[in-house]
Scaffold this motif. Structure first.
Motif, PDB file in Angstrom:
ATOM      1  N   GLU A   1      30.175 107.977  47.708  1.00  0.00           N
ATOM      2  CA  GLU A   1      29.486 106.840  48.038  1.00  0.00           C
ATOM      3  C   GLU A   1      30.264 106.654  49.075  1.00  0.00           C
ATOM      4  OE1 GLU A   1      31.346 105.061  43.849  1.00  0.00           O
ATOM      5  OE2 GLU A   1      33.162 105.383  45.410  1.00  0.00           O
TER       6      GLU A   1
ATOM      7  N   TYR B   1      34.108 101.338  41.701  1.00  0.00           N
ATOM      8  CA  TYR B   1      32.568 102.161  41.131  1.00  0.00           C
ATOM      9  C   TYR B   1      31.464 100.886  41.418  1.00  0.00           C
ATOM     10  CZ  TYR B   1      28.876 103.928  38.186  1.00  0.00           C
ATOM     11  OH  TYR B   1      27.885 104.056  38.220  1.00  0.00           O
ATOM     12  N   ARG B   2      30.645 100.859  42.431  1.00  0.00           N
ATOM     13  CA  ARG B   2      29.668 100.162  43.160  1.00  0.00           C
ATOM     14  C   ARG B   2      30.063  99.028  42.463  1.00  0.00           C
ATOM     15  NH1 ARG B   2      28.080 104.109  43.422  1.00  0.00           N
ATOM     16  NH2 ARG B   2      26.398 104.958  42.444  1.00  0.00           N
TER      17      ARG B   2
ATOM     18  N   LYS C   1      25.267 100.025  35.993  1.00  0.00           N
ATOM     19  CA  LYS C   1      26.028 101.082  36.416  1.00  0.00           C
ATOM     20  C   LYS C   1      26.588 102.108  34.912  1.00  0.00           C
ATOM     21  CE  LYS C   1      28.713  97.697  38.101  1.00  0.00           C
ATOM     22  NZ  LYS C   1      30.150  96.978  38.571  1.00  0.00           N
TER      23      LYS C   1
ATOM     24  N   LYS D   1      33.642 108.734  32.361  1.00  0.00           N
ATOM     25  CA  LYS D   1      32.705 108.453  33.220  1.00  0.00           C
ATOM     26  C   LYS D   1      31.539 108.553  32.570  1.00  0.00           C
ATOM     27  CE  LYS D   1      31.581 107.118  37.397  1.00  0.00           C
ATOM     28  NZ  LYS D   1      31.234 107.413  38.976  1.00  0.00           N
TER      29      LYS D   1
END
Length: 234
Positions: free
Chosen positions: A30, A60-61, A136, A167
Protein backbone atom coordinates in the motif's frame (compact mmCIF):
# COMPACT_ATOMS: atom_id res chain seq x y z
CA UNK A 1 17.17 3.37 -10.65
CA UNK A 2 17.15 0.17 -8.65
CA UNK A 3 14.87 1.48 -5.90
CA UNK A 4 12.48 -0.95 -4.19
CA UNK A 5 9.15 -0.16 -2.56
CA UNK A 6 6.43 0.62 -5.11
CA UNK A 7 6.95 -2.05 -7.76
CA UNK A 8 3.78 -3.89 -6.65
CA UNK A 9 1.79 -0.73 -7.40
CA UNK A 10 2.82 -0.68 -11.07
CA UNK A 11 0.18 0.39 -13.60
CA UNK A 12 -2.29 1.75 -11.05
CA UNK A 13 -3.83 4.73 -12.89
CA UNK A 14 -4.14 8.10 -11.21
CA UNK A 15 -2.13 10.99 -9.84
CA UNK A 16 0.45 11.05 -7.05
CA UNK A 17 -1.76 13.32 -4.96
CA UNK A 18 -4.55 10.78 -4.96
CA UNK A 19 -2.32 7.99 -3.64
CA UNK A 20 -2.44 9.02 0.04
CA UNK A 21 -6.15 9.92 -0.11
CA UNK A 22 -7.13 6.38 -1.01
CA UNK A 23 -4.02 4.71 0.41
CA UNK A 24 -3.85 2.93 -2.90
CA UNK A 25 -2.65 -0.65 -2.84
CA UNK A 26 -2.29 -3.88 -4.76
CA UNK A 27 -0.75 -7.31 -4.34
CA UNK A 28 0.09 -6.93 -0.67
CA UNK A 29 1.54 -3.41 -0.74
CA UNK A 30 0.00 0.00 0.00
CA UNK A 31 1.00 3.63 -0.39
CA UNK A 32 1.36 3.93 3.39
CA UNK A 33 4.28 1.48 3.26
CA UNK A 34 6.46 4.10 1.58
CA UNK A 35 4.90 7.51 2.32
CA UNK A 36 6.95 9.60 4.76
CA UNK A 37 4.94 12.83 4.69
CA UNK A 38 2.34 14.68 2.66
CA UNK A 39 2.48 18.36 1.71
CA UNK A 40 -0.81 20.21 1.23
CA UNK A 41 -2.46 23.55 0.72
CA UNK A 42 -5.07 24.47 3.32
CA UNK A 43 -8.13 25.91 1.62
CA UNK A 44 -9.36 27.59 4.80
CA UNK A 45 -6.17 29.39 5.83
CA UNK A 46 -4.39 29.66 2.50
CA UNK A 47 -1.22 28.25 4.06
CA UNK A 48 0.98 25.27 3.20
CA UNK A 49 1.07 22.38 5.68
CA UNK A 50 3.02 19.16 6.05
CA UNK A 51 1.58 16.03 7.62
CA UNK A 52 3.76 13.12 8.72
CA UNK A 53 2.58 9.64 7.76
CA UNK A 54 1.83 8.83 11.40
CA UNK A 55 -0.88 11.52 11.39
CA UNK A 56 -2.42 10.57 8.04
CA UNK A 57 -4.58 7.91 9.74
CA UNK A 58 -3.87 5.39 7.01
CA UNK A 59 -6.00 2.27 6.91
CA UNK A 60 -7.29 -0.14 4.30
CA UNK A 61 -8.21 2.30 1.45
CA UNK A 62 -8.63 4.94 4.16
CA UNK A 63 -6.93 8.13 5.32
CA UNK A 64 -7.62 11.37 7.14
CA UNK A 65 -8.04 12.97 3.70
CA UNK A 66 -11.27 11.05 3.16
CA UNK A 67 -12.71 12.17 6.48
CA UNK A 68 -11.54 15.05 8.72
CA UNK A 69 -9.60 16.79 5.94
CA UNK A 70 -11.98 16.00 3.09
CA UNK A 71 -12.49 19.11 0.98
CA UNK A 72 -10.27 21.18 3.25
CA UNK A 73 -6.84 20.57 1.72
CA UNK A 74 -5.26 20.09 -1.69
CA UNK A 75 -2.32 17.67 -1.75
CA UNK A 76 0.60 19.23 -3.62
CA UNK A 77 3.42 16.74 -2.98
CA UNK A 78 4.08 13.34 -1.46
CA UNK A 79 7.46 12.34 -0.05
CA UNK A 80 8.18 8.63 -0.27
CA UNK A 81 11.08 6.53 1.04
CA UNK A 82 12.43 3.77 -1.19
CA UNK A 83 15.37 1.45 -0.64
CA UNK A 84 18.20 -0.11 -2.62
CA UNK A 85 17.92 -3.25 -0.50
CA UNK A 86 15.91 -5.91 -2.37
CA UNK A 87 12.56 -6.41 -0.66
CA UNK A 88 10.38 -8.57 -2.91
CA UNK A 89 6.76 -9.05 -1.86
CA UNK A 90 5.38 -12.07 -3.69
CA UNK A 91 2.60 -13.13 -1.35
CA UNK A 92 0.01 -13.47 -4.09
CA UNK A 93 0.10 -16.68 -6.11
CA UNK A 94 -0.26 -15.02 -9.49
CA UNK A 95 2.62 -12.66 -8.75
CA UNK A 96 5.02 -15.36 -7.57
CA UNK A 97 4.20 -17.55 -10.55
CA UNK A 98 4.65 -14.74 -13.09
CA UNK A 99 7.88 -13.56 -11.47
CA UNK A 100 9.38 -17.04 -11.46
CA UNK A 101 8.41 -17.46 -15.12
CA UNK A 102 10.51 -14.37 -15.87
CA UNK A 103 13.57 -15.71 -14.07
CA UNK A 104 13.20 -14.65 -10.44
CA UNK A 105 12.56 -11.74 -8.11
CA UNK A 106 14.29 -8.77 -9.71
CA UNK A 107 12.72 -5.31 -9.73
CA UNK A 108 12.16 -5.46 -13.49
CA UNK A 109 10.64 -8.94 -13.35
CA UNK A 110 8.27 -8.00 -10.52
CA UNK A 111 7.15 -4.84 -12.28
CA UNK A 112 6.62 -6.65 -15.59
CA UNK A 113 4.73 -9.45 -13.83
CA UNK A 114 2.42 -7.00 -12.03
CA UNK A 115 1.72 -5.13 -15.27
CA UNK A 116 1.00 -8.35 -17.16
CA UNK A 117 -1.42 -9.58 -14.47
CA UNK A 118 -3.26 -6.26 -14.33
CA UNK A 119 -3.63 -6.13 -18.10
CA UNK A 120 -5.14 -9.60 -18.25
CA UNK A 121 -7.64 -8.94 -15.45
CA UNK A 122 -8.53 -5.26 -15.65
CA UNK A 123 -10.10 -3.30 -18.51
CA UNK A 124 -8.19 -0.47 -20.15
CA UNK A 125 -9.85 2.79 -19.06
CA UNK A 126 -9.16 4.23 -22.52
CA UNK A 127 -11.30 1.52 -24.09
CA UNK A 128 -13.94 0.72 -21.46
CA UNK A 129 -15.09 3.24 -18.87
CA UNK A 130 -14.37 2.13 -15.30
CA UNK A 131 -13.05 3.45 -11.99
CA UNK A 132 -10.86 0.48 -11.17
CA UNK A 133 -11.76 -1.63 -8.15
CA UNK A 134 -15.19 -0.43 -7.08
CA UNK A 135 -15.44 -2.44 -3.85
CA UNK A 136 -13.23 -3.00 -0.82
CA UNK A 137 -12.33 -6.44 0.44
CA UNK A 138 -14.49 -6.82 3.56
CA UNK A 139 -12.85 -7.30 6.95
CA UNK A 140 -14.86 -9.54 9.29
CA UNK A 141 -14.49 -11.08 12.73
CA UNK A 142 -12.37 -14.24 12.75
CA UNK A 143 -15.29 -16.51 13.81
CA UNK A 144 -17.33 -15.23 10.85
CA UNK A 145 -14.44 -15.92 8.49
CA UNK A 146 -13.96 -19.42 9.90
CA UNK A 147 -17.67 -20.21 9.55
CA UNK A 148 -17.68 -19.06 5.93
CA UNK A 149 -14.48 -21.00 5.23
CA UNK A 150 -16.18 -24.14 6.56
CA UNK A 151 -19.14 -23.59 4.25
CA UNK A 152 -16.97 -22.54 1.30
CA UNK A 153 -13.59 -24.37 1.53
CA UNK A 154 -12.26 -22.69 -1.62
CA UNK A 155 -12.95 -19.19 -0.29
CA UNK A 156 -9.77 -17.04 -0.22
CA UNK A 157 -8.91 -15.75 3.26
CA UNK A 158 -6.26 -13.19 4.16
CA UNK A 159 -4.92 -11.83 7.45
CA UNK A 160 -6.21 -8.40 8.46
CA UNK A 161 -4.28 -5.66 10.23
CA UNK A 162 -6.73 -5.63 13.12
CA UNK A 163 -6.35 -8.44 15.69
CA UNK A 164 -9.20 -10.93 15.70
CA UNK A 165 -10.18 -10.02 12.14
CA UNK A 166 -9.77 -11.57 8.70
CA UNK A 167 -10.03 -10.16 5.20
CA UNK A 168 -12.25 -11.73 2.55
CA UNK A 169 -11.92 -11.38 -1.22
CA UNK A 170 -14.75 -9.18 -2.46
CA UNK A 171 -14.19 -10.29 -6.05
CA UNK A 172 -14.68 -13.93 -5.07
CA UNK A 173 -17.82 -13.10 -3.08
CA UNK A 174 -19.31 -11.16 -6.01
CA UNK A 175 -18.49 -13.99 -8.40
CA UNK A 176 -20.08 -16.64 -6.17
CA UNK A 177 -23.12 -14.39 -5.69
CA UNK A 178 -23.69 -14.72 -9.43
CA UNK A 179 -22.83 -11.13 -10.37
CA UNK A 180 -19.55 -11.52 -12.26
CA UNK A 181 -20.20 -10.58 -15.88
CA UNK A 182 -23.71 -9.35 -15.03
CA UNK A 183 -25.07 -6.59 -17.26
CA UNK A 184 -27.96 -4.25 -16.85
CA UNK A 185 -28.62 -1.71 -19.56
CA UNK A 186 -25.54 0.44 -20.05
CA UNK A 187 -23.58 -0.83 -17.03
CA UNK A 188 -22.12 -4.14 -15.99
CA UNK A 189 -19.74 -6.13 -13.80
CA UNK A 190 -16.52 -6.87 -15.64
CA UNK A 191 -16.35 -10.46 -16.86
CA UNK A 192 -12.72 -10.97 -15.83
CA UNK A 193 -12.59 -9.02 -12.54
CA UNK A 194 -15.76 -8.85 -10.46
CA UNK A 195 -14.49 -5.91 -8.40
CA UNK A 196 -14.76 -3.66 -11.45
CA UNK A 197 -17.97 -2.02 -12.64
CA UNK A 198 -17.90 -0.90 -16.27
CA UNK A 199 -19.71 1.74 -18.28
CA UNK A 200 -20.74 0.01 -21.49
CA UNK A 201 -21.44 3.34 -23.16
CA UNK A 202 -23.42 6.39 -22.11
CA UNK A 203 -24.32 5.22 -18.61
CA UNK A 204 -25.01 7.83 -15.93
CA UNK A 205 -23.54 7.93 -12.44
CA UNK A 206 -26.90 6.95 -10.98
CA UNK A 207 -26.97 3.83 -13.15
CA UNK A 208 -23.51 2.82 -11.92
CA UNK A 209 -24.51 3.37 -8.29
CA UNK A 210 -27.74 1.40 -8.77
CA UNK A 211 -25.71 -1.54 -10.07
CA UNK A 212 -23.29 -1.22 -7.15
CA UNK A 213 -26.20 -1.45 -4.70
CA UNK A 214 -27.50 -4.53 -6.51
CA UNK A 215 -24.08 -6.19 -6.22
CA UNK A 216 -23.91 -5.34 -2.51
CA UNK A 217 -27.38 -6.81 -1.95
CA UNK A 218 -26.49 -10.01 -3.80
CA UNK A 219 -23.40 -10.55 -1.63
CA UNK A 220 -25.32 -9.75 1.56
CA UNK A 221 -28.10 -12.18 0.67
CA UNK A 222 -25.67 -14.98 -0.21
CA UNK A 223 -23.05 -14.64 2.51
CA UNK A 224 -24.42 -12.23 5.12
CA UNK A 225 -21.40 -10.01 4.50
CA UNK A 226 -21.43 -6.29 3.73
CA UNK A 227 -19.05 -5.02 1.06
CA UNK A 228 -18.33 -1.31 1.02
CA UNK A 229 -17.37 0.81 -1.97
CA UNK A 230 -13.75 1.71 -2.58
CA UNK A 231 -14.85 4.50 -4.91
CA UNK A 232 -15.82 7.77 -3.21
CA UNK A 233 -19.52 8.45 -3.71
CA UNK A 234 -20.52 12.02 -2.94
Amino acid sequence: RGLWGIENLSLIPGKAGAAPVQNIGAYGREAKDVIERVEMYCVESGSMLTLDAAHCEFGYRESVFKHALKGRVVITAVEIALTRTPQPHLGYGDVEREVEARGGATLRNIREAIIAIRRTKLPDTAELGNAGSFFKNPVVDQPVAERLKTEWPDMPLYPAQEPGKAKLAAGWLIDKAGMKGYREGRVGVHERQALVLVNLGGATGSEVIALARKVQTAVRDRFGVEIDTEVNIL
